[in-house]
Each structure stands twice: as C-alpha cells, then as structure tokens.
Design a protein around this motif. Structure first.
Motif, PDB file in Angstrom:
ATOM      1  N   PHE A 218       7.863   4.908   6.341  1.00  0.00           N
ATOM      2  CA  PHE A 218       6.432   4.658   6.408  1.00  0.00           C
ATOM      3  C   PHE A 218       5.662   5.546   5.440  1.00  0.00           C
ATOM      4  O   PHE A 218       4.758   5.066   4.729  1.00  0.00           O
ATOM      5  CB  PHE A 218       5.930   4.878   7.831  1.00  0.00           C
ATOM      6  CG  PHE A 218       4.461   4.607   8.022  1.00  0.00           C
ATOM      7  CD1 PHE A 218       3.973   3.318   7.946  1.00  0.00           C
ATOM      8  CD2 PHE A 218       3.570   5.643   8.244  1.00  0.00           C
ATOM      9  CE1 PHE A 218       2.620   3.051   8.109  1.00  0.00           C
ATOM     10  CE2 PHE A 218       2.217   5.402   8.412  1.00  0.00           C
ATOM     11  CZ  PHE A 218       1.736   4.105   8.340  1.00  0.00           C
ATOM     12  N   GLU A 219       5.984   6.825   5.379  1.00  0.00           N
ATOM     13  CA  GLU A 219       5.248   7.719   4.480  1.00  0.00           C
ATOM     14  C   GLU A 219       5.523   7.391   3.017  1.00  0.00           C
ATOM     15  O   GLU A 219       4.660   7.597   2.159  1.00  0.00           O
ATOM     16  CB  GLU A 219       5.581   9.169   4.800  1.00  0.00           C
ATOM     17  CG  GLU A 219       5.006   9.632   6.134  1.00  0.00           C
ATOM     18  CD  GLU A 219       5.123  11.131   6.331  1.00  0.00           C
ATOM     19  OE1 GLU A 219       5.930  11.770   5.630  1.00  0.00           O
ATOM     20  OE2 GLU A 219       4.391  11.664   7.197  1.00  0.00           O
ATOM     21  N   ARG A 220       6.719   6.881   2.709  1.00  0.00           N
ATOM     22  CA  ARG A 220       7.007   6.427   1.339  1.00  0.00           C
ATOM     23  C   ARG A 220       6.463   5.010   1.105  1.00  0.00           C
ATOM     24  O   ARG A 220       6.453   4.528  -0.020  1.00  0.00           O
ATOM     25  CB  ARG A 220       8.514   6.461   1.075  1.00  0.00           C
ATOM     26  CG  ARG A 220       9.107   7.852   1.010  1.00  0.00           C
ATOM     27  CD  ARG A 220      10.576   7.830   0.582  1.00  0.00           C
ATOM     28  NE  ARG A 220      11.456   7.204   1.564  1.00  0.00           N
ATOM     29  CZ  ARG A 220      12.016   6.013   1.429  1.00  0.00           C
ATOM     30  NH1 ARG A 220      11.765   5.271   0.343  1.00  0.00           N
ATOM     31  NH2 ARG A 220      12.813   5.522   2.369  1.00  0.00           N
ATOM     32  N   TYR A 221       6.056   4.373   2.156  1.00  0.00           N
ATOM     33  CA  TYR A 221       5.602   2.980   2.174  1.00  0.00           C
ATOM     34  C   TYR A 221       6.650   2.063   1.556  1.00  0.00           C
ATOM     35  O   TYR A 221       6.364   1.172   0.762  1.00  0.00           O
ATOM     36  CB  TYR A 221       4.246   2.810   1.490  1.00  0.00           C
ATOM     37  CG  TYR A 221       3.281   2.028   2.372  1.00  0.00           C
ATOM     38  CD1 TYR A 221       2.912   2.520   3.618  1.00  0.00           C
ATOM     39  CD2 TYR A 221       2.773   0.791   1.978  1.00  0.00           C
ATOM     40  CE1 TYR A 221       2.063   1.809   4.451  1.00  0.00           C
ATOM     41  CE2 TYR A 221       1.908   0.076   2.799  1.00  0.00           C
ATOM     42  CZ  TYR A 221       1.565   0.593   4.035  1.00  0.00           C
ATOM     43  OH  TYR A 221       0.715  -0.123   4.858  1.00  0.00           O
ATOM     44  N   LEU A 226      11.588   0.019   5.952  1.00  0.00           N
ATOM     45  CA  LEU A 226      10.919  -0.069   7.248  1.00  0.00           C
ATOM     46  C   LEU A 226      11.317  -1.352   7.982  1.00  0.00           C
ATOM     47  O   LEU A 226      11.654  -1.315   9.171  1.00  0.00           O
ATOM     48  CB  LEU A 226       9.407   0.004   7.061  1.00  0.00           C
ATOM     49  CG  LEU A 226       8.582   0.193   8.337  1.00  0.00           C
ATOM     50  CD1 LEU A 226       7.341   1.034   8.056  1.00  0.00           C
ATOM     51  CD2 LEU A 226       8.145  -1.154   8.911  1.00  0.00           C
ATOM     52  N   VAL A 227      11.311  -2.467   7.264  1.00  0.00           N
ATOM     53  CA  VAL A 227      11.654  -3.750   7.882  1.00  0.00           C
ATOM     54  C   VAL A 227      13.089  -3.728   8.412  1.00  0.00           C
ATOM     55  O   VAL A 227      13.397  -4.344   9.444  1.00  0.00           O
ATOM     56  CB  VAL A 227      11.435  -4.893   6.873  1.00  0.00           C
ATOM     57  CG1 VAL A 227      12.172  -6.160   7.316  1.00  0.00           C
ATOM     58  CG2 VAL A 227       9.946  -5.185   6.720  1.00  0.00           C
ATOM     59  N   MET A 255       1.149  -4.871   6.537  1.00  0.00           N
ATOM     60  CA  MET A 255       1.098  -3.529   5.953  1.00  0.00           C
ATOM     61  C   MET A 255       0.830  -3.558   4.453  1.00  0.00           C
ATOM     62  O   MET A 255       0.194  -2.643   3.914  1.00  0.00           O
ATOM     63  CB  MET A 255       2.395  -2.780   6.253  1.00  0.00           C
ATOM     64  CG  MET A 255       2.541  -2.394   7.719  1.00  0.00           C
ATOM     65  SD  MET A 255       3.956  -1.300   7.993  1.00  0.00           S
ATOM     66  CE  MET A 255       3.711  -0.880   9.734  1.00  0.00           C
ATOM     67  N   LEU A 256       1.287  -4.600   3.788  1.00  0.00           N
ATOM     68  CA  LEU A 256       1.051  -4.712   2.348  1.00  0.00           C
ATOM     69  C   LEU A 256      -0.246  -5.447   2.029  1.00  0.00           C
ATOM     70  O   LEU A 256      -0.682  -5.460   0.873  1.00  0.00           O
ATOM     71  CB  LEU A 256       2.223  -5.444   1.683  1.00  0.00           C
ATOM     72  CG  LEU A 256       3.550  -4.680   1.708  1.00  0.00           C
ATOM     73  CD1 LEU A 256       4.680  -5.567   1.193  1.00  0.00           C
ATOM     74  CD2 LEU A 256       3.458  -3.393   0.894  1.00  0.00           C
ATOM     75  N   GLY A 257      -0.858  -6.043   3.049  1.00  0.00           N
ATOM     76  CA  GLY A 257      -2.116  -6.762   2.858  1.00  0.00           C
ATOM     77  C   GLY A 257      -3.275  -6.008   3.473  1.00  0.00           C
ATOM     78  O   GLY A 257      -3.733  -4.999   2.918  1.00  0.00           O
ATOM     79  N   GLU A 261      -4.184   0.193   2.893  1.00  0.00           N
ATOM     80  CA  GLU A 261      -4.781   1.521   2.733  1.00  0.00           C
ATOM     81  C   GLU A 261      -4.037   2.593   3.528  1.00  0.00           C
ATOM     82  O   GLU A 261      -4.343   3.782   3.412  1.00  0.00           O
ATOM     83  CB  GLU A 261      -6.260   1.478   3.149  1.00  0.00           C
ATOM     84  CG  GLU A 261      -7.114   0.663   2.194  1.00  0.00           C
ATOM     85  CD  GLU A 261      -8.583   0.695   2.562  1.00  0.00           C
ATOM     86  OE1 GLU A 261      -8.959   1.520   3.425  1.00  0.00           O
ATOM     87  OE2 GLU A 261      -9.348  -0.100   1.989  1.00  0.00           O
ATOM     88  N   CYS A 262      -3.049   2.171   4.320  1.00  0.00           N
ATOM     89  CA  CYS A 262      -2.203   3.150   5.008  1.00  0.00           C
ATOM     90  C   CYS A 262      -1.166   3.760   4.073  1.00  0.00           C
ATOM     91  O   CYS A 262      -0.498   4.738   4.445  1.00  0.00           O
ATOM     92  CB  CYS A 262      -1.497   2.499   6.196  1.00  0.00           C
ATOM     93  SG  CYS A 262      -2.596   2.120   7.581  1.00  0.00           S
ATOM     94  N   ARG A 263      -1.025   3.203   2.881  1.00  0.00           N
ATOM     95  CA  ARG A 263      -0.113   3.800   1.909  1.00  0.00           C
ATOM     96  C   ARG A 263      -0.551   5.241   1.640  1.00  0.00           C
ATOM     97  O   ARG A 263      -1.737   5.515   1.451  1.00  0.00           O
ATOM     98  CB  ARG A 263      -0.119   2.992   0.615  1.00  0.00           C
ATOM     99  CG  ARG A 263       0.934   3.440  -0.403  1.00  0.00           C
ATOM    100  CD  ARG A 263       0.737   2.697  -1.717  1.00  0.00           C
ATOM    101  NE  ARG A 263       0.924   1.265  -1.572  1.00  0.00           N
ATOM    102  CZ  ARG A 263       2.091   0.631  -1.677  1.00  0.00           C
ATOM    103  NH1 ARG A 263       3.190   1.340  -1.911  1.00  0.00           N
ATOM    104  NH2 ARG A 263       2.153  -0.679  -1.533  1.00  0.00           N
ATOM    105  N   GLY A 264       0.389   6.149   1.634  1.00  0.00           N
ATOM    106  CA  GLY A 264       0.060   7.556   1.405  1.00  0.00           C
ATOM    107  C   GLY A 264      -0.299   8.309   2.669  1.00  0.00           C
ATOM    108  O   GLY A 264      -0.740   9.468   2.592  1.00  0.00           O
TER     109      GLY A 264
END
Length: 333
Positions: A218-221, A226-227, A255-257, A261-264
C-alpha cells in the motif's frame, strides 16, 4: 476521557471495586450496541447506577453478575431508542468503482464502529478464552449481532462469548433455562451459523506477516502486489459513505481512480477489533502527512484479505486510538 465513579462522589473503595470491571463491561456493551461511544456511555451509566444502589447490594450474587445485570438493562434501554447499526454491505449491493457511486453519507450512529482492543479485551488470561474474545469483537461478528433482538443478543454473548452457564444467564435475565436455550437456538439460526463454533483454528490470530505485506504494497502503491493479497470476494468500504466495492479488480480500480490521492500515504499500526489495523495519513500540501482514515483489515485466516474498512471520521477515531494528528517525518510502523 472516561469519568470514573469516584469522580462523582463515590467512596474510593466502592469506586475502585466497580472500576475493576470497566474493561469487560465495555466489551459486553460494545458487542450489544455496536458503537464505541455508545458502549462508553452505557458503562458509565452502569457504574453510576451501581454506585447509587451499592448500599442496597446484598451480595446474593457476585458483584460481577450484579454489574452485568445493570449493564444489560442499560443496553436494553438504549436499543429501544436507536436504529440498528449497519455496515455498508448491509444496505445494498456493491457499486462500480467510480466517484459518482460514492453514495450517501449517513450519520455516525448508523454505523458499526471500530474499538481499540485495549478498551474491550483483557491483556492476559486463558489463551482460548482470549481468542474467543478477539473473534467476537471483529467487525463482521459485531455487525451480525445487531440483527438479533436484544434478548437473543444478550443470550448469545453471555453464553458463547463470556461462557456463562444457562442457569447463570437465566438468573441475570429473570427467565428460565428453557427460555435461554430457546433464545440461543433462535440466535444461532438467525446468524446462519453456530456463532463462535466456526474457524476455531484462527480465533484471535492477527497475521503480522500479512499486515506487513499489505502495508508495504500500500505505501509503495503497488496494486499488483496488493491485489495478490486479496481474496476474490474481498470488499472495500468507507463509512460514513454507503459505497462499497467488491473484488480485487474493482478495489484496484478504486485505488487507482477516485482513491489515487492515497498514493504516498504513510501508516501507523494500531490494535482494533481483534484485527489488523492502522491509521492512514495522506501527504499534506504543507509538508508531512495528515490523518485520512482508520483502516481495519479482515482476513480469512489463511493469508488473504477479505475486507478493507476505512473509517473517515479522523477527528473521532485518531484520538481514541492514540494516533497523532500530524506526521512531520517518516513514521516507524
């Protein structure tokens, strides 16, 4: 901060005796009511009623049994005045992972809430009983309990979580052993399971390795990583919104859409609902990271995530879980 009975004029000896039971009563009331704040209020009311009536307590039962009787009546009163708490999955079907499907916002009192382990679970004791306790505060089980009528709910918790005998439960509820056994059978039938007699091998376990792998991905996105941790029927939901999405593909799309903004983000582990959990912080324009959500992960006990629930009311949940209101530097998980 929770007020103690000695704060309101009780004698220290009586107050101390009552306070010894606060944690287990909070766990009982949380299972009954489904809300952390409601449980706190119910226990405080229980303590006040007990303090006021203590001079009439004749010791015909144990102090613990007497307090549970009071707490049960307090919970019954509360349940008569409130709607059933739910999870988004109980309010309708899953939606495609698009922002327009975010759903309605419902008030906090409509949702099953998270609770810190330290508030409701003993720190030590019989390992088997502690495992049952942790399993019985998981979000899915607490949500299932909310579908039972109050007396069936009390019977199920007393008999199968707290391991009270049928006779003890009947005495507490002013009923018969036959009525208790009947209520337990009906409760089990409503839940569609033998309640806490399932999946005993995984009771009370928190998969630290699985949590570490999830947080790393998750932190590396890294959505592929993750999947790979998600079971095919995994769900993602975010109270107070009614939205929920189902399946690894839709969770990754979210998460990608809308959730990009949770990336990072950065994460701090906490202990919640006998499950894997963490506080999520998103990058702040002013530097560092700011609170975004309290995340509780559910798993199947064999290495797969089955649920991702993000509670977005950070002003309520971060202080309750002892999480800081800002991260100026890289946190240590």
């Amino acid at each position: 901060m929770t007020q103690t009975v000695t704060d309101v004029g009780g004698t220290p000896d009586v107050g101390a005796r009552l306070e010894e039971h606060r944690r287990e009563l909070t766990g009982y009331c949380y299972r009954m009511l489904g809300g952390a704040g409601d449980a706190d209020d119910a226990v405080q009311e229980t303590m006040l009623r007990a303090w006021r009536a203590y001079d009439r307590f004749e010791g015909r039962s144990s102090l613990r049994s007497w307090l549970y009787r009071i707490a049960t009546n307090v919970c019954f009163d509360a349940l008569g005045a409130t709607k059933r708490r739910e999870r988004p999955m109980g309010l309708g079907g899953p939606q495609p992972a698009e922002i327009e499907n975010f759903g309605d916002t419902l008030p906090e009192e409509r949702w099953v809430e998270p609770v810190p382990d330290d508030a409701v679970l003993p720190r030590e004791g019989d390992p088997a009983q502690m495992a049952v306790g942790r399993e019985s505060v998981r979000l899915a089980f607490v949500a299932a309990l909310q579908h039972l009528p109050p007396r069936q709910r009390a019977v199920l918790v007393l008999r199968e979580v707290l391991r009270w005998s049928a006779a003890e439960t009947a005495t507490l509820l002013d009923t018969t052993v036959a009525s208790v056994n009947s209520a337990l059978q009906r409760a089990r039938a409503t839940l569609g399971t033998k309640a806490l007699e399932r999946d005993q091998a995984r009771w009370g376990t928190v998969d630290d390795e699985l949590l570490e792998r999830y947080l790393d991905a998750f932190e590396r996105y890294d959505m592929d990583a993750l999947v790979a941790l998600l079971r095919e029927d995994a769900v993602l939901n975010m109270p107070p919104y009614t939205l929920w999405v189902s399946g690894p593909r839709e969770i990754a799309r979210w998460m990608l859409g809308p959730g990009r903004e949770c990336r990072g983000s950065r994460c701090l582990r906490v202990r919640a609902n006998g499950s894997m959990a963490f506080g999520q912080y998103r990058a702040s324009p002013d530097g560092g990271w700011e609170p975004w959500g309290l995340v509780v992960l559910e798993d199947d006990g064999v290495g797969h995530i089955t649920g991702i629930t993000t509670f977005l009311d950070t002003s309520t949940w971060f202080p309750r879980f002892g999480l800081p209101d800002h991260l100026p530097t890289e946190p240590a998980r």
